[in-house]
Design a protein around this motif. Sequence first.
Motif, PDB file in Angstrom:
ATOM      1  N   VAL A   1       0.843  -1.202   0.000  1.00  0.00           N
ATOM      2  CA  VAL A   1       0.000   0.000   0.000  1.00  0.00           C
ATOM      3  C   VAL A   1       0.875   1.248   0.000  1.00  0.00           C
ATOM      4  O   VAL A   1       1.845   1.347   0.759  1.00  0.00           O
ATOM      5  CB  VAL A   1      -0.940   0.020   1.218  1.00  0.00           C
ATOM      6  N   VAL A   2       0.511   2.193  -0.874  1.00  0.00           N
ATOM      7  CA  VAL A   2       1.185   3.488  -0.961  1.00  0.00           C
ATOM      8  C   VAL A   2       0.139   4.578  -0.733  1.00  0.00           C
ATOM      9  O   VAL A   2      -0.945   4.528  -1.314  1.00  0.00           O
ATOM     10  CB  VAL A   2       1.862   3.667  -2.335  1.00  0.00           C
ATOM     11  N   ALA A   3       0.442   5.546   0.139  1.00  0.00           N
ATOM     12  CA  ALA A   3      -0.473   6.654   0.447  1.00  0.00           C
ATOM     13  C   ALA A   3       0.122   7.964  -0.053  1.00  0.00           C
ATOM     14  O   ALA A   3       1.290   8.260   0.219  1.00  0.00           O
ATOM     15  CB  ALA A   3      -0.736   6.734   1.946  1.00  0.00           C
ATOM     16  N   ILE A   4      -0.668   8.737  -0.809  1.00  0.00           N
ATOM     17  CA  ILE A   4      -0.218  10.022  -1.358  1.00  0.00           C
ATOM     18  C   ILE A   4      -1.049  11.131  -0.729  1.00  0.00           C
ATOM     19  O   ILE A   4      -2.284  11.083  -0.766  1.00  0.00           O
ATOM     20  CB  ILE A   4      -0.360  10.068  -2.898  1.00  0.00           C
ATOM     21  N   ASP A   5      -0.378  12.120  -0.144  1.00  0.00           N
ATOM     22  CA  ASP A   5      -1.073  13.206   0.556  1.00  0.00           C
ATOM     23  C   ASP A   5      -0.603  14.545  -0.006  1.00  0.00           C
ATOM     24  O   ASP A   5       0.604  14.794  -0.128  1.00  0.00           O
ATOM     25  CB  ASP A   5      -0.777  13.128   2.049  1.00  0.00           C
ATOM     26  N   ILE A   6      -1.543  15.407  -0.357  1.00  0.00           N
ATOM     27  CA  ILE A   6      -1.202  16.726  -0.894  1.00  0.00           C
ATOM     28  C   ILE A   6      -0.717  17.614   0.241  1.00  0.00           C
ATOM     29  O   ILE A   6      -1.388  17.753   1.273  1.00  0.00           O
ATOM     30  CB  ILE A   6      -2.419  17.364  -1.588  1.00  0.00           C
ATOM     31  N   ASP A   7       0.467  18.218   0.069  1.00  0.00           N
ATOM     32  CA  ASP A   7       1.029  19.102   1.091  1.00  0.00           C
ATOM     33  C   ASP A   7       0.260  20.420   1.127  1.00  0.00           C
ATOM     34  O   ASP A   7      -0.042  20.993   0.086  1.00  0.00           O
ATOM     35  CB  ASP A   7       2.510  19.382   0.793  1.00  0.00           C
ATOM     36  N   TYR A   8      -0.058  20.882   2.340  1.00  0.00           N
ATOM     37  CA  TYR A   8      -0.724  22.183   2.525  1.00  0.00           C
ATOM     38  C   TYR A   8      -1.979  22.288   1.654  1.00  0.00           C
ATOM     39  O   TYR A   8      -2.173  23.246   0.910  1.00  0.00           O
ATOM     40  CB  TYR A   8       0.235  23.326   2.199  1.00  0.00           C
ATOM     41  N   LEU A   9      -2.855  21.295   1.728  1.00  0.00           N
ATOM     42  CA  LEU A   9      -4.031  21.261   0.858  1.00  0.00           C
ATOM     43  C   LEU A   9      -4.921  22.480   1.053  1.00  0.00           C
ATOM     44  O   LEU A   9      -5.397  23.078   0.085  1.00  0.00           O
ATOM     45  CB  LEU A   9      -4.826  19.977   1.121  1.00  0.00           C
ATOM     46  N   SER A  10      -5.167  22.872   2.307  1.00  0.00           N
ATOM     47  CA  SER A  10      -6.057  24.013   2.558  1.00  0.00           C
ATOM     48  C   SER A  10      -5.488  25.300   1.981  1.00  0.00           C
ATOM     49  O   SER A  10      -6.212  26.116   1.404  1.00  0.00           O
ATOM     50  CB  SER A  10      -6.301  24.166   4.063  1.00  0.00           C
ATOM     51  N   GLU A  11      -4.157  25.502   2.094  1.00  0.00           N
ATOM     52  CA  GLU A  11      -3.539  26.705   1.533  1.00  0.00           C
ATOM     53  C   GLU A  11      -3.550  26.654   0.009  1.00  0.00           C
ATOM     54  O   GLU A  11      -3.767  27.671  -0.661  1.00  0.00           O
ATOM     55  CB  GLU A  11      -2.101  26.854   2.024  1.00  0.00           C
ATOM     56  N   THR A  12      -3.333  25.464  -0.551  1.00  0.00           N
ATOM     57  CA  THR A  12      -3.328  25.311  -2.004  1.00  0.00           C
ATOM     58  C   THR A  12      -4.689  25.665  -2.585  1.00  0.00           C
ATOM     59  O   THR A  12      -4.796  26.268  -3.650  1.00  0.00           O
ATOM     60  CB  THR A  12      -2.949  23.869  -2.391  1.00  0.00           C
ATOM     61  N   ARG A  13      -5.753  25.303  -1.856  1.00  0.00           N
ATOM     62  CA  ARG A  13      -7.110  25.596  -2.345  1.00  0.00           C
ATOM     63  C   ARG A  13      -7.383  27.087  -2.412  1.00  0.00           C
ATOM     64  O   ARG A  13      -8.272  27.534  -3.152  1.00  0.00           O
ATOM     65  CB  ARG A  13      -8.131  24.924  -1.422  1.00  0.00           C
ATOM     66  N   LYS A  14      -6.644  27.887  -1.668  1.00  0.00           N
ATOM     67  CA  LYS A  14      -6.860  29.336  -1.676  1.00  0.00           C
ATOM     68  C   LYS A  14      -6.143  30.007  -2.839  1.00  0.00           C
ATOM     69  O   LYS A  14      -6.344  31.186  -3.082  1.00  0.00           O
ATOM     70  CB  LYS A  14      -6.366  29.936  -0.358  1.00  0.00           C
ATOM     71  N   GLY A  15      -5.296  29.272  -3.539  1.00  0.00           N
ATOM     72  CA  GLY A  15      -4.506  29.840  -4.625  1.00  0.00           C
ATOM     73  C   GLY A  15      -5.285  29.879  -5.924  1.00  0.00           C
ATOM     74  O   GLY A  15      -6.459  30.238  -5.975  1.00  0.00           O
ATOM     75  N   ARG A  16      -4.621  29.452  -6.999  1.00  0.00           N
ATOM     76  CA  ARG A  16      -5.245  29.559  -8.321  1.00  0.00           C
ATOM     77  C   ARG A  16      -6.417  28.605  -8.494  1.00  0.00           C
ATOM     78  O   ARG A  16      -7.158  28.688  -9.462  1.00  0.00           O
ATOM     79  CB  ARG A  16      -4.206  29.293  -9.423  1.00  0.00           C
ATOM     80  N   TRP A  17      -6.603  27.671  -7.542  1.00  0.00           N
ATOM     81  CA  TRP A  17      -7.710  26.735  -7.612  1.00  0.00           C
ATOM     82  C   TRP A  17      -8.907  27.227  -6.795  1.00  0.00           C
ATOM     83  O   TRP A  17      -9.875  26.495  -6.625  1.00  0.00           O
ATOM     84  CB  TRP A  17      -7.275  25.383  -7.063  1.00  0.00           C
ATOM     85  N   GLY A  18      -8.840  28.451  -6.314  1.00  0.00           N
ATOM     86  CA  GLY A  18      -9.845  28.935  -5.370  1.00  0.00           C
ATOM     87  C   GLY A  18     -11.262  28.897  -5.892  1.00  0.00           C
ATOM     88  O   GLY A  18     -12.205  28.731  -5.128  1.00  0.00           O
ATOM     89  N   ASN A  19     -11.470  29.078  -7.210  1.00  0.00           N
ATOM     90  CA  ASN A  19     -12.825  29.099  -7.752  1.00  0.00           C
ATOM     91  C   ASN A  19     -13.509  27.740  -7.649  1.00  0.00           C
ATOM     92  O   ASN A  19     -14.729  27.653  -7.579  1.00  0.00           O
ATOM     93  CB  ASN A  19     -12.803  29.554  -9.213  1.00  0.00           C
ATOM     94  N   ASP A  20     -12.749  26.682  -7.690  1.00  0.00           N
ATOM     95  CA  ASP A  20     -13.299  25.332  -7.573  1.00  0.00           C
ATOM     96  C   ASP A  20     -12.299  24.467  -6.827  1.00  0.00           C
ATOM     97  O   ASP A  20     -11.480  23.769  -7.444  1.00  0.00           O
ATOM     98  CB  ASP A  20     -13.598  24.748  -8.952  1.00  0.00           C
ATOM     99  N   PRO A  21     -12.324  24.489  -5.498  1.00  0.00           N
ATOM    100  CA  PRO A  21     -11.299  23.791  -4.702  1.00  0.00           C
ATOM    101  C   PRO A  21     -11.281  22.285  -4.915  1.00  0.00           C
ATOM    102  O   PRO A  21     -10.279  21.636  -4.673  1.00  0.00           O
ATOM    103  CB  PRO A  21     -11.663  24.146  -3.263  1.00  0.00           C
ATOM    104  N   GLU A  22     -12.404  21.688  -5.381  1.00  0.00           N
ATOM    105  CA  GLU A  22     -12.430  20.246  -5.594  1.00  0.00           C
ATOM    106  C   GLU A  22     -11.617  19.831  -6.809  1.00  0.00           C
ATOM    107  O   GLU A  22     -11.366  18.641  -7.023  1.00  0.00           O
ATOM    108  CB  GLU A  22     -13.873  19.763  -5.733  1.00  0.00           C
ATOM    109  N   LEU A  23     -11.196  20.799  -7.617  1.00  0.00           N
ATOM    110  CA  LEU A  23     -10.358  20.469  -8.767  1.00  0.00           C
ATOM    111  C   LEU A  23      -8.988  19.951  -8.350  1.00  0.00           C
ATOM    112  O   LEU A  23      -8.349  19.194  -9.091  1.00  0.00           O
ATOM    113  CB  LEU A  23     -10.180  21.708  -9.664  1.00  0.00           C
ATOM    114  N   ILE A  24      -8.526  20.356  -7.176  1.00  0.00           N
ATOM    115  CA  ILE A  24      -7.175  19.978  -6.743  1.00  0.00           C
ATOM    116  C   ILE A  24      -7.044  18.465  -6.588  1.00  0.00           C
ATOM    117  O   ILE A  24      -6.214  17.839  -7.264  1.00  0.00           O
ATOM    118  CB  ILE A  24      -6.805  20.704  -5.434  1.00  0.00           C
ATOM    119  N   PRO A  25      -7.854  17.823  -5.727  1.00  0.00           N
ATOM    120  CA  PRO A  25      -7.731  16.363  -5.623  1.00  0.00           C
ATOM    121  C   PRO A  25      -8.111  15.647  -6.911  1.00  0.00           C
ATOM    122  O   PRO A  25      -7.563  14.587  -7.221  1.00  0.00           O
ATOM    123  CB  PRO A  25      -8.666  16.004  -4.463  1.00  0.00           C
TER     124      PRO A  25
END
Length: 539
Positions: free
Chosen positions: A183-207
């Motif tokens: 099993v390998v687990a992948i976790d996005i670093d600083y997900l909440s901060e990343t959602r405030k950036g260029r993905w802010g209009n649709d935060p679900e696009l990040i995952p």
Amino acid sequence: MYKIMLVDDEAEVREGIKESIDWKRHGFELVGDYASGCDAIEAVIELKPDLVLSDICMPFMDGLELTRQIQLNDPYIKVIILTGHDDFDYAQQALRLKVTDFIVKPITANELRGLLDKVKLEMDKETENRENLSQLKMQLHQSLPLLKERFLERMINFSLCDSEIQERFQYFRIQPMSPPYLVVAIDIDYLSETRKGRWGNDPELIPFAAFNILEEVTERKDAIIFRTREEKMIAIFFGEEEEGLYEAAFNLSEVIRFCMEKYLKYTVTVGIGMVSRTLCELPLSYKGAVSALDYRLLLGNNRVISIRDMESTNTSLQPLDIEWNRKFSTIIKTGTFTEAKALIEQLIGNLKASLMPIEACNLQIQTIIFAIMNTIHELVGNDIAHFKGHGILLKDINQFKTLDEIEKWLKEICNETISYISDQRKDLTQLQVQRVIDYIEQHYHDENLSLQMLCRHVHMSKSYFSLLFKLQTEQTIMEYVTRVRVGKAKELLQHTALKAYEIAAKVGYSDPQYFSVLFKKHTGSTPTHYREMLKREKS
């Protein structure tokens, strides 16, 4: 409107039924009438009626055989059998064929209308149920991807039996897996901060975008991928021998990490668990992968971390200094932020090098935080709640994912604490100086007023308080006492007729000669000349 078909070898019977029934009034449309079962079955296949009203005794193909053929083509078509024979054997066969009704002729037009109304109600109810069932099936089909993910998440969190796993694999059409598994687990670093950036209009696009890359990288590989409710991405690798499985997982993890940073402009940390030999051991591999993610606290973000590497590390580095809390307390009380910053950087460096378990690392940090809180409490007592950084101290340390974040946080705490204590000390100094000034104003006439008496009044040493007093007033304590006494003497010379020696005694000097010398030193004239000068100014 339901479609109905009439089948009877007697034309008169068919015509009589057709003329006596207003089909539309009863919710039916007559789509055809036929003289034999052979003709009728061809029409059934083409027209697909909802109801067939058929005689039982017909040449070539009787009503029962027609019913069998209808059931083979469409089991939802209802059949009502009309017969002129009250034969129990016929009735039994009709029931076995699930005929809707078995009616003995003759039947009146009213009876037939009532029968049609009854059948229509049954058909309406069945249609409604079928529509609901269809809607449920459609919703189930739409939910299958999510249900599949929830099953896979349950599989890596709980030890399921092989039979249940295989059954669900077949249901969700998941490719079969062969041991061993990793099993390998992948976790996005600083997900909440990343959602405030260029993905802010649709935060679900990040995952979503990250999972798309994971799908592309693992395409045509022996791997099952999905997402968890904690927004981690999971890949289960399988099918190779153990070392080959580790190597493949590590290489693909590096590719995933690189692609995320290059194409999505944010980073991920990848944790690799331990190999498991059976499906029911998958939770152990998953737990290892998540534990590996925790080690970014020591190693930093944007890394591929294997729990096997971390747990097998055998370091002979020096243990951490157990006096860290005492050092922090001393610096906070008497030091500067520069000293605190250097101590924090030294501490974090030692923690990174130690590779100690995450729990022990957090405990070390918490010990320092408690030391800081105790130091503040010692200095300001119950007023600690008014400390502006009090909320920072109470923050949950487990929210931090790297030691670099903790280092920044500790520096903020120490800077805020040192500034706060400095301000408090300054306020306290001003208060103590003012207390002494007030005491001088009230006791200047006491010839025994001394430096020792004044310092004892504020419970401070002579050397330390003398320094504080001079910093605040730009004069020594006894210089201030003299200035107050001379000021009071000038008032008495101006507003009373007291002799100089009497005034000297009232302002704290038992020796008139010494008072005269001291007065002249501060005013430029003797007490007598000072009074004469005041008289001349008035005249």
